[in-house]
Design a protein around this motif. Structure first.
Motif, PDB file in Angstrom:
ATOM      1  N   UNK A  44      -0.735   0.016   0.011  1.00 38.73           N
ATOM      2  CA  UNK A  44      -0.932   0.000   1.467  1.00 38.73           C
ATOM      3  C   UNK A  44      -1.680   1.244   1.934  1.00 38.73           C
ATOM      4  N   UNK A  45      -1.341   2.378   1.312  1.00 42.33           N
ATOM      5  CA  UNK A  45      -2.029   3.633   1.665  1.00 42.33           C
ATOM      6  C   UNK A  45      -3.521   3.541   1.362  1.00 42.33           C
ATOM      7  N   UNK A  47      -5.318   0.777   1.199  1.00 45.51           N
ATOM      8  CA  UNK A  47      -5.923  -0.140   2.171  1.00 45.51           C
ATOM      9  C   UNK A  47      -6.188   0.582   3.483  1.00 45.51           C
ATOM     10  N   UNK A  48      -5.249   1.447   3.888  1.00 43.05           N
ATOM     11  CA  UNK A  48      -5.424   2.170   5.142  1.00 43.05           C
ATOM     12  C   UNK A  48      -6.559   3.166   5.074  1.00 43.05           C
ATOM     13  N   UNK A  51      -9.606   1.315   5.700  1.00 39.98           N
ATOM     14  CA  UNK A  51      -9.710   1.021   7.130  1.00 39.98           C
ATOM     15  C   UNK A  51     -10.266   2.210   7.896  1.00 39.98           C
TER      16      UNK A  51
END
Lengths: 108, 170
Positions: A44-45, A47-48, A51
């Motif tokens: 998730x980190x 992916x962020x 972003x």
């Protein structure tokens, strides 16, 4: 819109550096941690961080489309987290642990 | 100038809390630090005027996904420090790989870094809810509908995977 808020162009390169640093930290976590939940969190980190990079370049090029991509990335990340966590629950049921080292039954 | 100092402070705090996610041994602490990291990333979005994404980031990531992680941690009762220690060799390899990746990406993106330049500030509507909504429901309406199918697939998959099978109970 207040032009002073807009005028942070010279620090946009700093955002790129932050995004790359976040991606590297996520890579380090995926490589070294053994807890499957922490592994998912590191993904998730990463992916962020992507972003953040997309938003930075959307500000740089003055286009709205990358922010739509970020929106879709958030959507896919939500779906990925649900499926990943349910796979984790299945793995926990089969061997009472979420150690990633025990999850190599496909090998043998 | 003030905004630059603010950006540097917030960026350093983001990197610091992300490091704490990876380095802390306790899974609950990792989750909490990841929520803090997401809040800092949202603050960076606000610095770049991307207010819609800042709100979406807080609602979806810090609100929904991290609560899901916390729920799984609490339900499986995994909030104890049972993780086996990683060897020094693995840690060294991880540091080496991450450092190499960091320097290679910095070197690759060095020419695209916007040193000293301001970005094209012609359209100040970038990142606001109205313009993003117009774009999402005109140009990207088909991917938007497809993402709902993805959500249904993910929901069915999660229910099917996490459902306890009869034979295992007996």
């Amino acid at each position: 819109m207040n032009p002073a808020v807009n005028n942070i162009g010279s620090s946009l390169d700093f955002f790129v550096v932050v995004a790359i640093a976040l991606f590297s930290i996520g890579t380090y976590g995926v490589l070294t941690r053994k807890n499957m939940i922490v592994l998912l969190m590191c993904i998730e980190l990463m992916l962020n961080s992507v972003n953040l990079l997309l938003v930075t370049f959307s500000k740089y090029y003055g286009a709205n489309d990358p922010q739509i991509f970020v929106f879709f990335i958030v959507v896919v990340a939500a779906a990925e987290a649900t499926v990943g966590l349910s796979i984790l629950i299945m793995a926990y049921r089969s061997n009472k642990s979420i150690d990633i080292e025990l999850f190599n039954k496909l090998k043998d | 100038m003030t905004l630059q100092i603010l950006a540097i402070i917030l960026g350093s705090l983001t990197i610091g809390s992300a490091l704490m996610v990876v380095l802390s041994k306790h899974p609950i602490r990792s989750v909490i630090f990841l929520v803090i990291t997401f809040f800092f990333i949202s603050s960076l979005y606000i610095l770049m005027n991307a207010e819609f994404l800042a709100i979406v980031n807080i609602i979806v990531y810090a609100g929904a996904i991290m609560v899901l992680f916390l729920f799984v941690l609490m339900l499986l009762n995994l909030n104890k420090q049972a993780e086996p220690q990683t060897s020094l060799f693995t840690k060294l390899t991880g540091v080496l790989t991450a450092g190499t990746l960091f320097s290679v990406l910095i070197a690759a993106l060095k020419d695209s870094l916007v040193l000293g330049k301001t970005y094209t500030a012609g359209n100040s509507q970038i990142g606001l809810v109205e313009s993003l909504g117009n774009l999402l429901f005109s140009k990207y309406v088909v991917p938007f509908e497809v993402s709902s199918i993805l959500f249904i697939a993910a929901m069915v998959g999660a229910v099917l995977l996490a459902k306890r099978e009869k034979q295992i109970i007996d």
